[in-house]
Design a protein around this motif. Sequence first.
Motif, PDB file in Angstrom:
ATOM      1  N   ALA B  40      46.043 -38.301 -37.657  1.00 14.21           N
ATOM      2  CA  ALA B  40      44.619 -38.545 -37.857  1.00 14.21           C
ATOM      3  C   ALA B  40      44.325 -40.031 -38.002  1.00 14.21           C
ATOM      4  O   ALA B  40      43.398 -40.550 -37.390  1.00 14.21           O
ATOM      5  CB  ALA B  40      44.117 -37.785 -39.082  1.00 14.21           C
ATOM      6  N   LYS B 259      34.303 -45.494 -25.298  1.00 14.48           N
ATOM      7  CA  LYS B 259      35.609 -46.071 -25.591  1.00 14.48           C
ATOM      8  C   LYS B 259      35.739 -46.419 -27.069  1.00 14.48           C
ATOM      9  O   LYS B 259      36.734 -47.017 -27.488  1.00 14.48           O
ATOM     10  CB  LYS B 259      35.848 -47.294 -24.713  1.00 14.48           C
ATOM     11  N   ALA B 260      34.721 -46.048 -27.843  1.00 15.14           N
ATOM     12  CA  ALA B 260      34.751 -46.287 -29.289  1.00 15.14           C
ATOM     13  C   ALA B 260      34.766 -44.989 -30.080  1.00 15.14           C
ATOM     14  O   ALA B 260      34.983 -45.014 -31.295  1.00 15.14           O
ATOM     15  CB  ALA B 260      33.554 -47.131 -29.714  1.00 15.14           C
ATOM     16  N   GLY B 262      36.038 -40.706 -29.957  1.00 13.27           N
ATOM     17  CA  GLY B 262      36.535 -39.479 -29.348  1.00 13.27           C
ATOM     18  C   GLY B 262      35.365 -38.518 -29.216  1.00 13.27           C
ATOM     19  O   GLY B 262      34.602 -38.337 -30.163  1.00 13.27           O
ATOM     20  N   MET B 263      35.205 -37.915 -28.030  1.00 15.89           N
ATOM     21  CA  MET B 263      33.973 -37.174 -27.737  1.00 15.89           C
ATOM     22  C   MET B 263      34.164 -35.665 -27.697  1.00 15.89           C
ATOM     23  O   MET B 263      33.217 -34.938 -27.402  1.00 15.89           O
ATOM     24  CB  MET B 263      33.419 -37.647 -26.391  1.00 15.89           C
ATOM     25  N   HIS B 305      34.765 -36.812 -34.473  1.00 20.15           N
ATOM     26  CA  HIS B 305      36.175 -36.429 -34.605  1.00 20.15           C
ATOM     27  C   HIS B 305      36.989 -37.693 -34.888  1.00 20.15           C
ATOM     28  O   HIS B 305      37.083 -38.578 -34.039  1.00 20.15           O
ATOM     29  CB  HIS B 305      36.658 -35.739 -33.316  1.00 20.15           C
ATOM     30  N   ASP B 307      40.319 -38.375 -35.389  1.00 16.27           N
ATOM     31  CA  ASP B 307      41.615 -38.681 -34.765  1.00 16.27           C
ATOM     32  C   ASP B 307      41.477 -39.419 -33.440  1.00 16.27           C
ATOM     33  O   ASP B 307      42.012 -40.521 -33.285  1.00 16.27           O
ATOM     34  CB  ASP B 307      42.450 -37.404 -34.551  1.00 16.27           C
ATOM     35  N   PRO B 308      40.778 -38.839 -32.439  1.00 21.71           N
ATOM     36  CA  PRO B 308      40.698 -39.554 -31.157  1.00 21.71           C
ATOM     37  C   PRO B 308      39.768 -40.769 -31.203  1.00 21.71           C
ATOM     38  O   PRO B 308      39.798 -41.587 -30.289  1.00 21.71           O
ATOM     39  CB  PRO B 308      40.183 -38.487 -30.177  1.00 21.71           C
ATOM     40  N   THR B 309      38.959 -40.899 -32.241  1.00 26.72           N
ATOM     41  CA  THR B 309      38.151 -42.116 -32.419  1.00 26.72           C
ATOM     42  C   THR B 309      39.047 -43.269 -32.860  1.00 26.72           C
ATOM     43  O   THR B 309      39.054 -44.343 -32.250  1.00 26.72           O
ATOM     44  CB  THR B 309      37.054 -41.864 -33.471  1.00 26.72           C
ATOM     45  N   TYR B 312      41.285 -45.200 -30.395  1.00 25.25           N
ATOM     46  CA  TYR B 312      40.717 -46.193 -29.472  1.00 25.25           C
ATOM     47  C   TYR B 312      40.705 -47.602 -30.062  1.00 25.25           C
ATOM     48  O   TYR B 312      40.451 -48.558 -29.337  1.00 25.25           O
ATOM     49  CB  TYR B 312      39.270 -45.836 -29.132  1.00 25.25           C
ATOM     50  N   HIS B 313      40.937 -47.728 -31.376  1.00 20.59           N
ATOM     51  CA  HIS B 313      40.710 -49.012 -32.048  1.00 20.59           C
ATOM     52  C   HIS B 313      42.007 -49.680 -32.479  1.00 20.59           C
ATOM     53  O   HIS B 313      42.952 -49.014 -32.893  1.00 20.59           O
ATOM     54  CB  HIS B 313      39.798 -48.802 -33.265  1.00 20.59           C
TER      55      HIS B 313
END
Lengths: 351, 351
Positions: B40, B259-260, B262-263, B305, B307-309, B312-313
């Motif tokens: 996460a 790209k910032a 998770g969708m 969400h 985790d996938p957000t 990206y960083h």
Amino acid sequence: MDSAALQTPALLLDTVALEHNLVTMAHRLPGMTLRPHMKATKCTSLARYQTEFGHHGFTCATIKECEGMVAAGLGGDLLLANEVLRTERIGKLLTAADAARVTVAIDSQATLDAAILGGVRDVVIDVNIGLPRCGCDPSEAARLADAARRGGLTVRGVMGYEGHLMMQLDAAKQQEQVEQSMALLIAAHCEVGGELVSAGGTGTHRVNRWATEIQAGSYAVMDSDYARRDDGFHQALFVEATVLAVNQKGWAVADAGLKAFGMDHGLPSLPGAQVLFCSDEHVTFRPGADWKLQPGDRIRLTPAHCDPTIAYHEAMWLSPAVALDAEAALELGASSPIDITDRWAVDLRGW
Amino acid sequence: MDSAALQTPALLLDTVALEHNLVTMAHRLPGMTLRPHMKATKCTSLARYQTEFGHHGFTCATIKECEGMVAAGLGGDLLLANEVLRTERIGKLLTAADAARVTVAIDSQATLDAAILGGVRDVVIDVNIGLPRCGCDPSEAARLADAARRGGLTVRGVMGYEGHLMMQLDAAKQQEQVEQSMALLIAAHCEVGGELVSAGGTGTHRVNRWATEIQAGSYAVMDSDYARRDDGFHQALFVEATVLAVNQKGWAVADAGLKAFGMDHGLPSLPGAQVLFCSDEHVTFRPGADWKLQPGDRIRLTPAHCDPTIAYHEAMWLSPAVALDAEAALELGASSPIDITDRWAVDLRGW
């Protein structure tokens, strides 16, 4: 290097499909009539390859992309097709690199002020032509251009983005709608002046006859969403994953999930199989009826949206045989090992 | 450092909310009854902070996460709660770092063979308890454990993941369904033996009374999806963005897009506003009726969400005042500049 040696998930780029796409586009939009967009591919090696097809001006969406392109010696004519309120990094770039030219989009007094303050020299007036996003009202373009020129900036022309029309699949409707959008941009351009009418993207490049240059990026690598347009490009981008489990109840699992795929356009696809869902590091799918998948087998998935998929990966791995193997994989499920010929860093990520 | 100096989009972490979440969880699940999941948050600084609350064993989803945790000196008891077919990197990790212990999930003969081949010493038997993903059939667990022990491995117990029950909001139903899932795992554990029954996540940590340890990660930072559970955690994670344009037709645009965030769980949210859509580098939203947003203003969005957000960083920026400012922002739209107290690298990304 053999693809079996890659740590999965791994981004694969089929060089035959890539070349086909670049040839096809360069034939349709030669030289400076295409300004390849780096937001899609985020890779200076790919940009350098695009110059071999005659394109020497590029579009960027972030300051980081501009910096990376300049550092790679590809910054001779960059368009930052995006508003920025803090432009010092652009100013520094222009001061540090004699050969760099970065034209920045402005759409308001605030973005104009920021451009002047940061040391930007060239701008385009970003005009709203229908997509509810940035861009000034067409009626404000002339006033903004005048103010920019009074501020000492060179106004190179106008830009607009008919992003809401990219996936209009009815050709006649798209033609009509793009014409309406571009009529707004052309009218603004008549008042603004300058040599550039920059617009468009992969989805409208065949019908947008009004722009002097098209800002397309996805055409180079493609995804399953743009494939629905059937515009003559081939799928070049895949994510290789390792099968981790094959369940007797009818599903299988591989190690590419929500951190390997941009998900805004939906699930990735796997020809011959039904992708059921993605978890953080897994994709669960229903294999083809005749497939005899085993743990350890490799599969190659097609992303639904290339831009946010690529942005998750550090590198893409090149091979001329990725797509070649796809037909056999359709029958067997498992992909064969292929020879990896190069590694391209995804070096324009971040901001 | 002032938040106004951050390049946007920027990941913000509210340290007050973070501490509240860690205190709350450590009270409910003290010490080794929680095995915080690094998938996460992907951040060894955060993991180190979690040790201050008494948790010294961690869960990982990738080999890269294990390597990063060992390098950070936090690898004393890692559970790689995921199948891997190539385990050499785990073996190397165990050889190189005396203090590292990495227990790997296996669910088939293939993953067992891979574990032995790569030099893995400790395993758990991953049992499928309802989520169509990895995990062996409960009936196969004992056989697999025997084979692992014959192969010289230490079998530390079982794991299962009732991921399909995380967002069951009906408390009575969730209780019943988790009990059914865990009955399968407990039955397998009776045959497998070992000290570990590892399961669960943020969404089931309050009802899963059967696991000896819970694999929760999101509770530390939270997102708008988990917030629907109303489990007493506070939102600690935000994405700060700069307003680029305010259109008279009723929308505004800021510089945080696909790209910032998770969708896969949908759009990010902005309290008081209506988020309309995200593009690659933009979010378009309808501001609150009384807001007087200007280009250059900052806003703070909540990811759907985490985790996938986070993946990206490159980093998250810490401040005790992010959430404090949220009430004022609800009224004004714009967030105030706040003091940034630290930067934590998101150092466990990739594979």
